[in-house]
Design a protein around this motif. Structure first.
Motif, PDB file in Angstrom:
ATOM      1  N   GLU A  43       0.692  -1.113   0.107  1.00  0.00           N
ATOM      2  CA  GLU A  43       0.151  -0.028   0.124  1.00  0.00           C
ATOM      3  C   GLU A  43       0.743   1.196  -0.104  1.00  0.00           C
ATOM      4  OE1 GLU A  43      -3.629  -2.034  -0.084  1.00  0.00           O
ATOM      5  OE2 GLU A  43      -3.674   0.113   0.381  1.00  0.00           O
ATOM      6  N   ARG A  44       0.204   2.424  -0.582  1.00  0.00           N
ATOM      7  CA  ARG A  44       1.121   3.513  -0.530  1.00  0.00           C
ATOM      8  C   ARG A  44       1.122   4.072   1.026  1.00  0.00           C
ATOM      9  NH1 ARG A  44      -0.306   7.907  -5.079  1.00  0.00           N
ATOM     10  NH2 ARG A  44      -2.373   7.920  -3.799  1.00  0.00           N
ATOM     11  N   GLU A  45       2.274   4.701   1.478  1.00  0.00           N
ATOM     12  CA  GLU A  45       2.357   5.048   3.021  1.00  0.00           C
ATOM     13  C   GLU A  45       2.921   6.415   3.121  1.00  0.00           C
ATOM     14  OE1 GLU A  45       5.283   2.128   4.713  1.00  0.00           O
ATOM     15  OE2 GLU A  45       7.004   3.098   3.542  1.00  0.00           O
ATOM     16  N   PHE A  46       2.617   6.968   4.174  1.00  0.00           N
ATOM     17  CA  PHE A  46       3.073   8.271   4.419  1.00  0.00           C
ATOM     18  C   PHE A  46       4.594   8.297   4.768  1.00  0.00           C
ATOM     19  CE2 PHE A  46       3.124  12.511   6.308  1.00  0.00           C
ATOM     20  CZ  PHE A  46       3.884  12.512   7.288  1.00  0.00           C
ATOM     21  N   VAL A  47       5.427   9.206   4.401  1.00  0.00           N
ATOM     22  CA  VAL A  47       6.798   9.333   4.504  1.00  0.00           C
ATOM     23  C   VAL A  47       7.024  10.707   5.328  1.00  0.00           C
ATOM     24  CG1 VAL A  47       9.166   9.739   3.503  1.00  0.00           C
ATOM     25  CG2 VAL A  47       7.599   8.324   2.495  1.00  0.00           C
ATOM     26  N   SER A  48       6.546  11.607   5.076  1.00  0.00           N
ATOM     27  CA  SER A  48       6.896  13.084   5.314  1.00  0.00           C
ATOM     28  C   SER A  48       6.073  14.134   4.968  1.00  0.00           C
ATOM     29  CB  SER A  48       8.101  13.463   5.195  1.00  0.00           C
ATOM     30  OG  SER A  48       8.614  14.781   5.916  1.00  0.00           O
ATOM     31  N   ALA A  49       5.558  15.249   5.690  1.00  0.00           N
ATOM     32  CA  ALA A  49       4.831  16.186   5.581  1.00  0.00           C
ATOM     33  C   ALA A  49       5.438  17.553   6.222  1.00  0.00           C
ATOM     34  CB  ALA A  49       3.310  15.979   5.958  1.00  0.00           C
ATOM     35  N   ILE A  50       5.037  18.632   5.433  1.00  0.00           N
ATOM     36  CA  ILE A  50       5.202  19.985   5.832  1.00  0.00           C
ATOM     37  C   ILE A  50       4.116  20.880   5.742  1.00  0.00           C
ATOM     38  CG2 ILE A  50       6.456  20.755   3.676  1.00  0.00           C
ATOM     39  CD1 ILE A  50       8.570  22.153   5.419  1.00  0.00           C
ATOM     40  N   SER A  51       3.996  21.658   6.776  1.00  0.00           N
ATOM     41  CA  SER A  51       2.720  22.373   6.910  1.00  0.00           C
ATOM     42  C   SER A  51       2.975  23.851   6.398  1.00  0.00           C
ATOM     43  CB  SER A  51       2.073  22.654   8.162  1.00  0.00           C
ATOM     44  OG  SER A  51       3.019  23.377   8.946  1.00  0.00           O
ATOM     45  N   TRP A  52       2.123  24.560   6.267  1.00  0.00           N
ATOM     46  CA  TRP A  52       2.246  25.969   5.536  1.00  0.00           C
ATOM     47  C   TRP A  52       2.947  26.812   6.888  1.00  0.00           C
ATOM     48  CZ3 TRP A  52      -0.012  29.976   8.163  1.00  0.00           C
ATOM     49  CH2 TRP A  52      -1.289  29.602   8.813  1.00  0.00           C
ATOM     50  N   THR A  53       3.077  26.197   8.153  1.00  0.00           N
ATOM     51  CA  THR A  53       3.502  27.080   9.102  1.00  0.00           C
ATOM     52  C   THR A  53       4.954  26.592   9.332  1.00  0.00           C
ATOM     53  OG1 THR A  53       2.663  25.423  10.693  1.00  0.00           O
ATOM     54  CG2 THR A  53       1.235  27.497  10.201  1.00  0.00           C
ATOM     55  N   ILE A  54       5.331  25.651   8.335  1.00  0.00           N
ATOM     56  CA  ILE A  54       6.756  24.892   8.386  1.00  0.00           C
ATOM     57  C   ILE A  54       6.959  24.084   9.581  1.00  0.00           C
ATOM     58  CG2 ILE A  54       9.279  25.352   7.817  1.00  0.00           C
ATOM     59  CD1 ILE A  54       7.301  26.742   6.048  1.00  0.00           C
ATOM     60  N   ASP A 106      -4.935  15.970   8.760  1.00  0.00           N
ATOM     61  CA  ASP A 106      -4.289  14.933   9.601  1.00  0.00           C
ATOM     62  C   ASP A 106      -3.237  14.705   8.441  1.00  0.00           C
ATOM     63  OD1 ASP A 106      -5.061  11.374  10.495  1.00  0.00           O
ATOM     64  OD2 ASP A 106      -3.189  12.515  10.005  1.00  0.00           O
ATOM     65  N   TYR A 107      -2.083  15.168   8.736  1.00  0.00           N
ATOM     66  CA  TYR A 107      -0.951  15.191   7.742  1.00  0.00           C
ATOM     67  C   TYR A 107      -0.630  14.124   7.447  1.00  0.00           C
ATOM     68  CZ  TYR A 107      -0.301  20.211   8.938  1.00  0.00           C
ATOM     69  OH  TYR A 107      -0.792  21.406   9.300  1.00  0.00           O
ATOM     70  N   TYR A 108      -0.854  12.808   8.049  1.00  0.00           N
ATOM     71  CA  TYR A 108      -0.372  11.318   7.838  1.00  0.00           C
ATOM     72  C   TYR A 108      -1.262  10.717   6.993  1.00  0.00           C
ATOM     73  CZ  TYR A 108       2.719  12.487  12.006  1.00  0.00           C
ATOM     74  OH  TYR A 108       3.445  13.064  12.921  1.00  0.00           O
ATOM     75  N   THR A 109      -2.476  11.121   6.802  1.00  0.00           N
ATOM     76  CA  THR A 109      -3.346  10.316   5.870  1.00  0.00           C
ATOM     77  C   THR A 109      -3.509  10.839   4.406  1.00  0.00           C
ATOM     78  OG1 THR A 109      -4.593  10.170   7.951  1.00  0.00           O
ATOM     79  CG2 THR A 109      -5.969   9.751   5.950  1.00  0.00           C
ATOM     80  N   GLU A 110      -3.457   9.786   3.572  1.00  0.00           N
ATOM     81  CA  GLU A 110      -3.629  10.323   2.185  1.00  0.00           C
ATOM     82  C   GLU A 110      -4.948  11.133   1.817  1.00  0.00           C
ATOM     83  OE1 GLU A 110      -2.383   5.904   0.251  1.00  0.00           O
ATOM     84  OE2 GLU A 110      -3.488   7.191  -1.158  1.00  0.00           O
ATOM     85  N   GLY A 111      -6.011  10.949   2.301  1.00  0.00           N
ATOM     86  CA  GLY A 111      -7.309  11.433   2.439  1.00  0.00           C
ATOM     87  C   GLY A 111      -7.172  13.081   2.629  1.00  0.00           C
ATOM     88  N   SER A 112      -6.082  13.435   3.155  1.00  0.00           N
ATOM     89  CA  SER A 112      -5.987  14.755   3.582  1.00  0.00           C
ATOM     90  C   SER A 112      -5.415  15.610   2.421  1.00  0.00           C
ATOM     91  CB  SER A 112      -5.206  15.174   4.605  1.00  0.00           C
ATOM     92  OG  SER A 112      -5.551  14.475   5.973  1.00  0.00           O
ATOM     93  N   TYR A 113      -5.107  14.974   1.264  1.00  0.00           N
ATOM     94  CA  TYR A 113      -4.393  15.479   0.053  1.00  0.00           C
ATOM     95  C   TYR A 113      -5.263  15.615  -1.157  1.00  0.00           C
ATOM     96  CZ  TYR A 113      -0.641  15.587   3.585  1.00  0.00           C
ATOM     97  OH  TYR A 113       0.026  15.696   4.621  1.00  0.00           O
ATOM     98  N   VAL A 114      -5.134  16.476  -1.847  1.00  0.00           N
ATOM     99  CA  VAL A 114      -6.054  16.620  -2.961  1.00  0.00           C
ATOM    100  C   VAL A 114      -5.307  16.606  -4.634  1.00  0.00           C
ATOM    101  CG1 VAL A 114      -7.756  18.264  -4.079  1.00  0.00           C
ATOM    102  CG2 VAL A 114      -7.877  18.032  -1.759  1.00  0.00           C
ATOM    103  N   TYR A 115      -4.045  16.814  -4.189  1.00  0.00           N
ATOM    104  CA  TYR A 115      -3.534  16.850  -5.541  1.00  0.00           C
ATOM    105  C   TYR A 115      -2.181  16.019  -5.326  1.00  0.00           C
ATOM    106  CZ  TYR A 115      -6.057  21.386  -6.085  1.00  0.00           C
ATOM    107  OH  TYR A 115      -7.184  22.256  -6.060  1.00  0.00           O
TER     108      TYR A 115
END
Length: 126
Positions: A43-54, A106-115
């Motif tokens: 399955e596709r898995e989370f690696v890392s994320a960065i918010s707009w507040t860094i 939720d930065y760790y979840t695929e569903g949080s991302y649209v693009y």
């Protein structure tokens, strides 16, 4: 938003790579950005994320080895990957949320991302 990932390749275990993800649009700074990966048969898995507040977020499996960063002037997010292991072999995808300085995602979840970008292959040989 269109995302273009690059920087993948073949590297020996212990080596380093830096992935880049270039985004179109004038509101890049308002997006949370992330990297996910998908290994063959997994399955596709989370690696890392960065918010707009860094703020930065990492999967336990990459913590201490990978570093995410962003350059809002260049509309680009980076993933510096050090001490690579064969188990890091995967197609790496960059992703962006809906923007607009969203909060409470939720930065760790695929569903949080649209693009999503098209992916770049990373292969680590032992």
């Amino acid at each position: 938003v269109q995302l273009q990932a690059s920087g993948g390749g073949l590297v020996q275990a212990g080596g380093s790579l830096r992935l880049s993800c270039a985004a179109s649009g004038r509101t890049f700074r308002s997006y949370a950005m992330a990297w996910f990966r998908q290994a063959p048969g997994k399955e596709r898995e989370f690696v890392s994320a960065i918010s707009w507040t860094i703020g930065t977020f990492y999967a336990d499996s990459v913590k201490g080895r990978f570093t995410i960063s962003r350059d809002n002037a260049k509309n680009t997010v980076y993933l510096q990957m050090n001490s690579l292991k064969p188990e890091d072999t995967a197609v790496y995808y960059c992703a962006a949320d809906r923007g607009l300085y969203s909060s409470g995602i939720d930065y760790y979840t695929e569903g949080s991302y649209v693009y999503w970008g098209q992916g770049t292959q990373v292969t680590v040989s032992s």
